[in-house]
Scaffold this active site. Sequence first.
Site, mmCIF file in Angstrom:
data_model
loop_
_atom_site.group_PDB
_atom_site.id
_atom_site.type_symbol
_atom_site.label_atom_id
_atom_site.label_comp_id
_atom_site.label_asym_id
_atom_site.label_seq_id
_atom_site.Cartn_x
_atom_site.Cartn_y
_atom_site.Cartn_z
ATOM 1 N N ALA A 90 -24.987 27.850 -31.079
ATOM 2 C CA ALA A 90 -23.621 27.354 -30.878
ATOM 3 C C ALA A 90 -22.867 27.573 -32.186
ATOM 4 C CB ALA A 90 -23.653 25.881 -30.494
ATOM 5 N N SER B 199 -18.735 21.028 -37.125
ATOM 6 C CA SER B 199 -19.962 21.470 -36.460
ATOM 7 C C SER B 199 -19.925 21.039 -34.997
ATOM 8 C CB SER B 199 -21.182 20.885 -37.185
ATOM 9 O OG SER B 199 -22.364 21.531 -36.757
ATOM 10 N N ASN B 200 -21.062 21.009 -34.342
ATOM 11 C CA ASN B 200 -21.139 20.611 -32.927
ATOM 12 C C ASN B 200 -22.513 19.991 -32.674
ATOM 13 O OD1 ASN B 200 -23.039 22.755 -31.902
ATOM 14 N ND2 ASN B 200 -21.461 24.010 -32.867
ATOM 15 N N PRO B 201 -22.716 19.394 -31.500
ATOM 16 C CA PRO B 201 -23.958 18.631 -31.279
ATOM 17 C C PRO B 201 -25.188 19.456 -30.911
ATOM 18 C CG PRO B 201 -22.220 18.023 -29.690
ATOM 19 C CD PRO B 201 -21.788 19.272 -30.361
ATOM 20 N N SER B 202 -25.147 20.779 -31.044
ATOM 21 C CA SER B 202 -26.318 21.584 -30.677
ATOM 22 C C SER B 202 -27.541 21.138 -31.485
ATOM 23 C CB SER B 202 -26.030 23.061 -30.949
ATOM 24 O OG SER B 202 -27.224 23.808 -30.842
#
Length: 215
Positions: free
Chosen positions: A90, A23-26
């Site tokens: 994102a 995943s990502n920090p969005s």
Amino acid sequence: MALRCLITAGPTREFLDPVRFLSNPSTGKMGFALAEAARDLGMTVDLVAGPVSLPEPRGVMLYPVVTAEQMRLQVDGLFGPCDLFLSVAAVSDWRPKVRHSRKLRREAGAPALELEPCPDILRAMVARRRPGQVVVGFAAETGDLEAGARAKLASKGVDFLAANDVGGAAGAFGSETNRILLLGADGSRHLLGPATKAEVAKALLAAVLPSLVSR
Ligand code: C5P
């Protein structure tokens, strides 16, 4: 009749096994701020959001999803009648090729991680758009904001490309503030912020609104 605005927000999760994902920090804050700003302009708003911990905005239809494929399916079903599509999410670019149904055991050693591309939701919507629909893509840039934004505006086939500076002190991921360079396919150029995400959202909609009403 009220204009319909479709927005994607937040990250997606791409699972390797039931308890591990890419995943990502969005945090979804920019997409949610845009949903509230569009609602305040009297638009009917559909908000498709990956896993975020934000309260459901009042007066907005929220569709929670987890993976890029779930987001694609949800967006695909809502895109037809929308007038404005803001692709803020994102979305993961890649996902594990294999999703194991059971938790991988640590004792079995580090697994080989083979990735495959996730569906590009924005590209798929651009390909099926009808005349009159306005499409805004977003991009998280760390290098030369302007050059990256120009290249993406052309390659994505969108009406507007909103480039976030995620490398500097201005904000973006998780931050309360943001700075956006908004480029239009019509040659327009707006620098929005640095300001709160609510203010940047309002300014962004004010910049794209003329192309909606002139259609
Ligand atoms: O090419 P890049 O991933 O930077 O493009 C970002 C834009 O494309 C954003 O508008 C994002 O919501 C969208 N996107 C998408 N599906 C993907 C990857 C990105 O809709 N799999």
